[in-house]
Write a protein that holds these residues in place. Structure first.
Motif, PDB file in Angstrom:
ATOM      1  N   UNK A 305       0.838  -1.209   0.000  1.00 54.57           N
ATOM      2  CA  UNK A 305       0.000   0.000   0.000  1.00 54.57           C
ATOM      3  C   UNK A 305       0.868   1.251   0.000  1.00 54.57           C
ATOM      4  N   UNK A 306       1.879   1.268   0.850  1.00 53.09           N
ATOM      5  CA  UNK A 306       2.734   2.446   0.961  1.00 53.09           C
ATOM      6  C   UNK A 306       3.377   2.816  -0.363  1.00 53.09           C
ATOM      7  N   UNK A 307       3.846   1.814  -1.086  1.00 55.37           N
ATOM      8  CA  UNK A 307       4.603   2.104  -2.297  1.00 55.37           C
ATOM      9  C   UNK A 307       3.725   2.434  -3.496  1.00 55.37           C
ATOM     10  N   UNK A 308       2.416   2.296  -3.351  1.00 59.53           N
ATOM     11  CA  UNK A 308       1.520   2.862  -4.362  1.00 59.53           C
ATOM     12  C   UNK A 308       1.719   4.375  -4.408  1.00 59.53           C
ATOM     13  N   UNK A 309       2.067   4.964  -3.263  1.00 62.24           N
ATOM     14  CA  UNK A 309       2.310   6.402  -3.203  1.00 62.24           C
ATOM     15  C   UNK A 309       3.445   6.855  -4.098  1.00 62.24           C
ATOM     16  N   UNK A 310       4.477   6.016  -4.276  1.00 61.00           N
ATOM     17  CA  UNK A 310       5.564   6.379  -5.184  1.00 61.00           C
ATOM     18  C   UNK A 310       5.060   6.517  -6.620  1.00 61.00           C
ATOM     19  N   UNK A 311       4.137   5.659  -7.003  1.00 59.86           N
ATOM     20  CA  UNK A 311       3.594   5.729  -8.361  1.00 59.86           C
ATOM     21  C   UNK A 311       2.739   6.973  -8.551  1.00 59.86           C
ATOM     22  N   UNK A 312       2.018   7.354  -7.490  1.00 57.74           N
ATOM     23  CA  UNK A 312       1.226   8.580  -7.556  1.00 57.74           C
ATOM     24  C   UNK A 312       2.125   9.817  -7.581  1.00 57.74           C
ATOM     25  N   UNK A 313       3.319   9.708  -7.009  1.00 58.85           N
ATOM     26  CA  UNK A 313       4.301  10.788  -6.986  1.00 58.85           C
ATOM     27  C   UNK A 313       4.503  11.332  -8.400  1.00 58.85           C
ATOM     28  N   UNK A 314       4.866  10.448  -9.328  1.00 62.03           N
ATOM     29  CA  UNK A 314       5.152  10.878 -10.689  1.00 62.03           C
ATOM     30  C   UNK A 314       3.924  11.378 -11.423  1.00 62.03           C
ATOM     31  N   UNK A 315       2.756  10.750 -11.155  1.00 63.02           N
ATOM     32  CA  UNK A 315       1.524  11.208 -11.810  1.00 63.02           C
ATOM     33  C   UNK A 315       1.175  12.609 -11.340  1.00 63.02           C
ATOM     34  N   UNK A 316       1.401  12.888 -10.057  1.00 65.26           N
ATOM     35  CA  UNK A 316       1.100  14.212  -9.520  1.00 65.26           C
ATOM     36  C   UNK A 316       1.973  15.284 -10.164  1.00 65.26           C
ATOM     37  N   UNK A 317       3.241  14.961 -10.438  1.00 61.68           N
ATOM     38  CA  UNK A 317       4.122  15.936 -11.087  1.00 61.68           C
ATOM     39  C   UNK A 317       3.651  16.269 -12.496  1.00 61.68           C
ATOM     40  N   UNK A 318       3.151  15.273 -13.198  1.00 59.13           N
ATOM     41  CA  UNK A 318       2.534  15.428 -14.516  1.00 59.13           C
ATOM     42  C   UNK A 318       3.477  16.084 -15.533  1.00 59.13           C
ATOM     43  N   UNK A 319       4.693  15.607 -15.586  1.00 62.91           N
ATOM     44  CA  UNK A 319       5.598  15.985 -16.661  1.00 62.91           C
ATOM     45  C   UNK A 319       6.307  14.715 -17.136  1.00 62.91           C
ATOM     46  N   UNK A 320       7.129  14.848 -18.169  1.00 60.46           N
ATOM     47  CA  UNK A 320       7.752  13.666 -18.769  1.00 60.46           C
ATOM     48  C   UNK A 320       8.623  12.930 -17.757  1.00 60.46           C
ATOM     49  N   UNK A 321       9.416  13.667 -16.984  1.00 61.31           N
ATOM     50  CA  UNK A 321      10.293  13.020 -16.003  1.00 61.31           C
ATOM     51  C   UNK A 321       9.493  12.294 -14.929  1.00 61.31           C
ATOM     52  N   UNK A 322       8.456  12.942 -14.420  1.00 57.72           N
ATOM     53  CA  UNK A 322       7.646  12.319 -13.379  1.00 57.72           C
ATOM     54  C   UNK A 322       6.941  11.066 -13.868  1.00 57.72           C
ATOM     55  N   UNK A 323       6.345  11.134 -15.062  1.00 57.74           N
ATOM     56  CA  UNK A 323       5.639   9.976 -15.602  1.00 57.74           C
ATOM     57  C   UNK A 323       6.606   8.852 -15.954  1.00 57.74           C
TER      58      UNK A 323
END
Length: 516
Positions: A305-323
């Motif tokens: 569950x905790x590491x689902x947050x890492x995946x949301x990290x990049x989606x929240x940034x919403x740029x090429x590097x984050x995704x």
């Protein structure tokens, strides 16, 4: 040829499930299931090469084009995740065959194999579907198969956990079908390629409401905190291979759905505060829950569950590097989480308990199992040079490059979570795998033999070897992800660019000039 490649990941496991219900011998059913799950990743790899070299590929089922017909679409992202997911499904199937989950009794074999193949069918459909309604169908297919797998030959506890899982999933399904109706009423279509431009014409209030409702629906599927409470009570009760495939695939399908819909339906130019808060809370609260556990399977479930947050990290940034970081993290997490649960399953089988305090009172599970657990545990913690370090580094670099309070808060939460993950994994390893048995009066040679001898399994010595080999294969796949980090990062970057510039995706689904 392209049509066949797109259809086979859904058709092959579905047909295999039907054939496995015939009056075949257990051996024939095993061979059928393994053959199907060998062909599907090969097909997915061919799709990945095709999508990477020629762009997104689409199949209009029955010749009916979107938005009237069902369209299957493979771009770099969906083909990449399909390849990794089906490889994991094959490894877990081999572990299940070795353990005897599928062959212990003929009744179990008759139920397990078709249900497992139906689960893979749902996963494949979720990755390839081009519209919201068939995404809903894919989740329902996975739900039906998951409930069967959780409750086959179940005791009272497993049945109760299965009911919890099903009730929460059905509630999510009701919300999902309601959302689909609202989206159709507002936009006049459920085809993903059409929805982005049409939703952009809605008022900000209505569009924001639909975005939040969709995040809630998919947040339940992906176990985003505070919508995660069903997972730690459901996954640990199932046999090791079932828990492993659930942990590796089901929540990642939910994350994939978030990633796909956020980029296609609700594109934006800056960090979304709602998703940022969800990512931070999921990382921190999830890992604190893991640290508090004394059961190895529940600890791993909270870590999941905790590491689902890492995946949301990049989606929240919403740029090429984050995704790109999110895509790398999904690949890493699918493989590593499966390896962790399979290694933990081996330990539980050998020691006879999943309770960490009780594990200290018995002999360690053996050097081989300890190593097989240690490698993915270090990777999950972000220790270099493993795949978790590569994925986390990509996310942290994306956060620093973007700058701003939200990005720095995400990066700080990721660092804290990584340290706590390392603490939790070290605690498990030193307790369950490196602990010393209490003195029982037996000789040292007797204790050593007990430590190295596996518990009897329905498959005997051959089954134990197959379980060990499939777990080792999964762990080595995780190492390969780190070794191939460069090529994977380049494919992930191209996939991220596709997500932010979906014109090619829309064109292949709707045809040129038909984006509306």
């Amino acid at each position: 040829m392209t049509a066949a490649l797109l259809a086979l990941p859904v058709l092959l496991p579905a047909l295999g499930a039907g054939l496995s219900l015939l009056r075949l011998s257990p051996r024939a059913v095993r061979v059928l299931s393994a053959a199907v799950l060998t062909l599907v990743p090969a097909d997915a790899l061919a799709l990945l090469v095709l999508a990477d070299t020629r762009g997104p590929q689409a199949l209009h089922v029955g010749g009916w084009h979107a938005p009237l017909g069902v369209t299957l679409v493979a771009d770099r992202l969906s083909a990449l995740l399909l390849t990794v997911s089906t490889l994991v499904a094959l490894a877990v199937l081999l572990f299940a065959i070795g353990q005897g989950t599928a062959e212990e009794r003929r009744r179990t074999a008759v139920v397990f194999h078709p249900a497992y193949l139906v689960l893979v069918t749902g996963v494949s459909l979720a990755f390839l579907t081009g519209d919201l309604f068939n995404l809903f169908v894919a989740f329902e297919v996975m739900l039906a198969a998951s409930y069967v797998l959780i409750t086959v030959d179940a005791d009272e506890n497993r049945t109760r956990a299965g009911m919890t899982y099903t009730i929460v999933s059905l509630t999510s399904s009701i919300l999902f079908i309601t959302l689909i109706a609202l989206v159709y009423a507002a936009a006049g279509t459920v085809t993903l390629a059409q929805l982005g431009p049409r939703l952009a014409e809605l008022s900000d209030g209505l569009r924001g409401t639909l975005a939040v409702l969709l995040l809630v629906v998919l947040g339940i599927k992906a176990a985003i905190i505070p919508l995660h409470l069903w997972l730690p009570d459901s996954y640990p009760t199932a046999p090791a291979p079932i828990t492993a495939v659930f942990a590796a695939l089901l929540t990642k399908v939910g994350v994939y759905a978030v990633l796909r819909t956020e980029t296609l339906l609700f594109p934006r130019g800056s960090v979304w505060p709602v998703l940022t808060c969800a990512a931070i809370i999921t990382m921190i609260v999830g890992i604190l829950g893991a640290v508090a556990q004394d059961d190895i399977n529940r600890l791993l479930s909270f870590t999941l569950v905790s590491h689902i947050g890492f995946m949301l990290f990049g989606i929240a940034l919403f740029d090429v590097r984050g995704l790109t970081g999110t895509i790398l993290y999904i690949i890493h997490h699918i493989v590593v989480q499966a390896g962790l649960f399979l290694a933990a399953g081996l330990a539980v089988i050998r020691v006879g308990t999943a309770s960490l305090p009780r594990m200290t009172k018995g002999p360690p599970p053996g050097v081989a199992v300890a190593v097989l657990f240690a490698v993915p545990a270090l990777s999950l913690s972000g220790v270099p040079p493993f795949s978790g370090f590569v994925a986390k580094l990509a996310l942290l670099q994306a956060g620093v490059a973007q700058g701003g309070a939200a990005a720095y808060a995400l990066a700080a939460a990721a660092l804290v979570t990584s340290l706590l993950t390392l603490y939790a994994m070290t605690r498990v390893w030193t307790t369950a795998f490196a602990g010393q048995p209490e003195h029982t009066g037996h000789s040292a040679s007797g204790r050593l033999a007990a430590a190295q001898a596996p518990e009897p399994t329905p498959g005997g010595v051959g089954g134990a070897r197959l379980m060990l080999a499939s777990t080792a294969g999964m762990v080595l796949t995780g190492v390969a992800v780190a070794v191939l980090a460069g090529p994977l990062a380049r494919i992930g970057e191209r996939a991220a660019e596709d997500l932010l510039r979906p014109e090619a995706y829309r064109s292949v689904v709707l045809g040129e000039g038909e984006h509306r």
